[in-house]
Design an enzyme around this catalytic site. Structure first.
Site, short mmCIF file in Angstrom:
data_model
loop_
_atom_site.label_atom_id
_atom_site.label_comp_id
_atom_site.label_asym_id
_atom_site.label_seq_id
_atom_site.Cartn_x
_atom_site.Cartn_y
_atom_site.Cartn_z
CD GLN A 181 -2.56 -0.95 2.71
OE1 GLN A 181 -2.19 -1.68 3.59
NE2 GLN A 181 -3.42 -0.10 3.07
NE ARG A 218 -7.37 7.86 11.76
CZ ARG A 218 -8.33 8.55 11.10
NH1 ARG A 218 -9.35 8.18 11.32
NH2 ARG A 218 -7.81 9.44 10.46
NE ARG A 237 -12.58 -1.61 5.25
CZ ARG A 237 -13.32 -2.53 4.50
NH1 ARG A 237 -13.29 -3.86 4.35
NH2 ARG A 237 -14.05 -2.07 3.42
CB THR A 256 -4.26 12.16 12.75
OG1 THR A 256 -3.46 10.82 12.80
CG2 THR A 256 -5.77 11.79 12.96
CD GLU A 261 -9.21 3.70 7.37
OE1 GLU A 261 -9.29 4.73 6.82
OE2 GLU A 261 -8.56 2.94 8.09
#
Ligand code: MTE
Ligand code: QUE
Ligand code: MOS
Length: 758
Positions: free
Chosen positions: A197, A310, A342, A439, A709
């Protein structure tokens, strides 16, 4: 009809279903390719005392064995902070850690040779749980605190309760395992096919491990057979090892992990143990909250700082906490380092809020849905200072309450539970509010490169990677819409670091938001150049020319897109353009723990009904109604796929997927035989997915919303419904003690505990 907003078929759908889609291991192998296998540590914590690899070198087919001392450049490939040695040199950090690499002429020979090493260790007892880590102050990173007002208000509220929830991790179980094929180039560089990714991070780490400038390494990825966060940082070690061997031996090298190895040696979703204390009024309205978030990061920082952040950002889920303190700890354990999955910590924050809301409802003798609606945001600020409008949340919950027939079914279920001694039914309707943006600010950027050839066909290269989510399809829809051509005139090139440099991981659900916007910029530049050229020729203004259905038309004339492109080329108009996007208006100040970290929130809600067999603890999901906010959908067919897949993956995490380690730190659930993901028989009997199509109020591409997500957290409604079913035994007076996952065993335990309580 414009391509944007249409249910265009996934651009690889036909290749996927016919088995023709090529993954890394399907690439034709260059002549002389060698196959690599890793040797693994057999203790969880301690030191390597000696390593005798002589038997390997004598094994059939073996060409070479490499250890840490063969690495010419950096030896630690930690993505943000150090802590991830490519090969263990001295200290062993977890059971299964790679300690050497074998190269052979055949994959099986390499793998069997790897088992012949004689390694002596000096063993230290491993620390395996958050409790032990806490008692020894064993951390990968320091804690972080977010606070507003005075949480000591908890004591002055009408009611005060506290709770704890232990939340299990999750194995990604992507269908395609980790794989890399490294080919040396003529100038001593590397071309790498890799299932990742994050092509740029792989490029930079391979360069640094080999001591090469970044421009000598090209990373290419056409698609992944699933990733789910498990190929953000976890693809790099295998890419670096394959490249190391390719560089040393000047031969192409393929490294593919067998499934059991993949499951033991790659990080998973973080387990958490979270505590809350809450003060609330008798009507269920929350006044003050303290939440302690404890992530089990495994042996190194990896992305854990951002993941625990998060979780902290999402421990309010959709509810306003007037006074609030949130502490986030990053505990270290001697297990494989946990990583992105995810939701990226969000789900572990959200479920903590939902568990607390249910507990409040039981004390207040309220329907939990009423408690949820009472505390839902309506225009206030979060604990980190971002304003939450809340109107979409209210709309979704109210609309779903009606469309799922919640209130009538609630009564029916209560009656059923009174009458049935063996089967218990449960119902829950839970919301999701998920912040969209990385973030970490600098990651919120993307680039795209668009070429138009003289036959009018278009080739798009972009920063994002395709993992099944449909990013390539969505980006091609954007380009086709801008140029007014059919989607099948636009082809997506593989993602390559030599086409678009310095890219961010395809993560945080922001792939189509960011690459879609960058593609819009690039395609708009090309459209403007062509329009200006034709306008000049026809003595009209460029704005008068419409691009539609493969034709350029204006009041007095028209021509095909292909004719326009050919003419523009003959007049030396540049038919290649880049586009760039950076997300506006986002910031977070860590020192004050305040900011506006998200461009916007994605919302949704799910109403789940479950049935539990009290004898076996088995659960089945009877009915699910979902209403999910996708803004103006870029592609409703792909969005539905994301919602359904996300929901099922979330429900699997909370019901059947359980990771177990023994007291030596060995992963016991290391194959699909012992780790149970949802099967087709676990699909809800009735499943309805509705899209709330309402333009995003934030300035996103075509006013769409990210969808990758957020739907994962809709699965939490299943866990809450199970808890609701068990609670019925107490006449809905007691919230059962239930952790996640709610396996049959955990459900039987919760029922027994409840039956034995006074
Ligand atoms: N869908 C499929 N089919 N396969 C995947 O691996 N990964 C998820 C989600 N949906 C994934 C998926 C995760 S973790 C993220 S962050 C997003 O897709 C990334 O893609 P996007 O930003 O383009 O939505
Ligand atoms: C959500 C995410 C990620 C994130 C922050 C989010 C993510 C990711 C990183 C990250 C952080 C620091 C780095 C880096 C990556 O942050 O996926 O390279 O230096 O990789 O809110 O999904
Ligand atoms: Mo997704 S966990 O942000 O790759």
């Amino acid at each position: 009809m414009k391509p944007i907003g249409s249910p265009v078929t996934h651009d690889s759908a036909l290749l996927h279903v016919t088995g023709k889609a090529r993954y890394v291991v399907d690439a034709p192998l260059p002549e002389g390719t060698l196959f690599a296998a890793i040797g693994q540590a057999t203790i969880a914590r301690g030191r390597l005392v000696s390593m005798d690899l002589s038997a390997l070198l004598k094994a059939p087919g073996v060409v070479a064995v490499l250890t840490a001392s063969d690495i010419p450049g950096i030896t630690d490939i930690g993505p943000v902070y150090p802590g991830d040695p490519l090969l263990a040199a001295d200290e062993v950090l977890f059971h299964g850690q790679p300690i050497f690499l074998v190269l052979a002429t055949d994959e099986k020979l390499a793998r069997s040779a790897a088992l012949l090493a004689k390694v002596e260790y000096e063993e230290t007892p491993p620390i395996l749980t958050i409790d032990e880590a806490r008692s020894k102050a064993y951390r990968v990173r320091p804690p972080h605190v977010m606070q507003r007002g005075d949480p000591s208000n908890i004591s002055s509220a009408d009611h005060k309760i506290s709770g704890e929830i232990s939340i299990g991790g999750q194995e990604h179980l992507y269908l395609e395992g980790q794989a890399s094929l490294a080919t040396p180039t003529e100038e001593g560089g590397i071309h790498l096919l890799c299932s990742t990714q994050h092509p740029t991070e792989v490029q930079t780490l391979v360069s640094e491990v080999l001591g090469l400038p970044f421009h000598e390494v090209v990373v290419e990825v056409r698609r992944m057979g699933g990733a789910f966060g498990g190929k953000e940082t976890q693809a790099a070690p295998w890419a670096c090892l394959a490249s190391l061997a390719a560089h040393k031996l000047n031969k192409p090298v393929k490294l593919r992990l067998p499934r059991v190895t993949d499951m033991t040696v790659t990080g998973k979703r973080h387990p958490f143990v979270n505590q809350y204390q809450v003060g609330f009024r008798s009507d269920g309205c929350i006044e003050a909250v303290q939440i302690d978030i404890n992530g089990d990061c495994g042996c190194s920082p990896d992305l854990s700082d951002a993941i625990v952040d998060r979780a902290m950002f999402h421990c309010d889920n959709a509810y306003y906490y007037p006074s609030v303190k949130v502490c986030g700890e990053r505990w270290r354990t001697d297990k494989v380092s946990n990583t992105a999955f995810r939701g990226f910590g969000g789900p572990q924050g959200v479920i903590t809020a939902e568990a607390m809301l249910d507990d409040i409802a039981r004390v207040c003798q309220q329907d939990p849905l009423d408690t949820r609606l009472l505390n839902l945001y309506s225009g206030q600020q979060t604990h980190y200072g971002q304003t939450v409008d809340g109107s979409t949340l209210h709309q979704i919950m109210t609309q779903l309450r009606a469309s799922s027939d919640y209130d009538r079914r609630r009564q029916k279920i209560a009656k059923h539970n009174l009458a049935s001694s063996r089967y218990l039914k449960g119902l829950a309707l839970t919301p999701v509010k998920f912040g969209i943006s990385f973030t970490v600010k600098h990651l919120n950027q993307a680039g795209v490169l668009v070429h138009i050839y003289t036959d009018g066909s278009v080739l798009v290269s972009q920063a994002g990677t395709e993992m099944g989510q449909g990013l390539y399809t969505k980006v091609s829809q954007v380009v086709a819409s801008v140029l007014g051509i059919e989607v099948d005139r636009v082809k997506m090139s593989s993602t390559r670091t030599d086409k678009v440099p310095n890219t961010s991981p395809t993560a945080a659900s922001s792939g189509s938001d960011m690459n879609g916007m960058a593609a819009f910029e690039a395609a708009s530049t090309l459209k403007r150049r062509i329009a200006e050229f034709i306008a000049h020729r026809e003595s009209i203004s460029p704005e008068e020319i419409a691009f539609n259905a493969g034709t350029l038309s204006w009041s007095k004339g028209s021509m095909t897109f292909i004719e326009a492109v050919k003419a523009a080329y003959m007049d030396r108009v540049q038919l290649s353009a880049t586009g760039f996007y950076k997300t506006p208006n986002i910031w977070y100040d860590r020192a004050s723990a305040q900011g506006n970290p998200f461009l916007y929130y994605a919302n949704g809600a799910a109403c789940s009904e479950v049935i539990i067999d009290r004898l076996t603890g088995a659960t089945h999901i009877e009915r699910v109604d979902i209403l999910h906010d996708v803004g103006n959908s870029l592609n409703p067919a792909l969005d539905r796929g994301q919602i359904e897949g996300g929901f099922v993956q979330g429900a699997g995490w909370l019901t059947s997927e359980e990771l177990k380690w023994d007291d030596k730190g060995r992963l016991l659930t290391n194959s699909a035989a012992t780790y149970k993901i949802p099967a087709i028989s676990d699909r809800p009997t009735h499943l309805t997915i509705d899209l709330l199509e309402k333009p995003n109020s934030a300035p996103t591409i075509a006013r769409s919303k990210a969808v990758g997500e957020p739907p994962f957290m809709l699965g939490i409604s299943v866990w809450c419904a199970i808890r609701d079913a068990i609670s019925s035994i107490s006449g809905y007076r007691i919230s059962p003690a239930l952790n996640a996952p709610a396996t049959p065993e955990a459900i039987i335990n919760a029922i027994t505990t409840l039956e034995e309580s006074p």
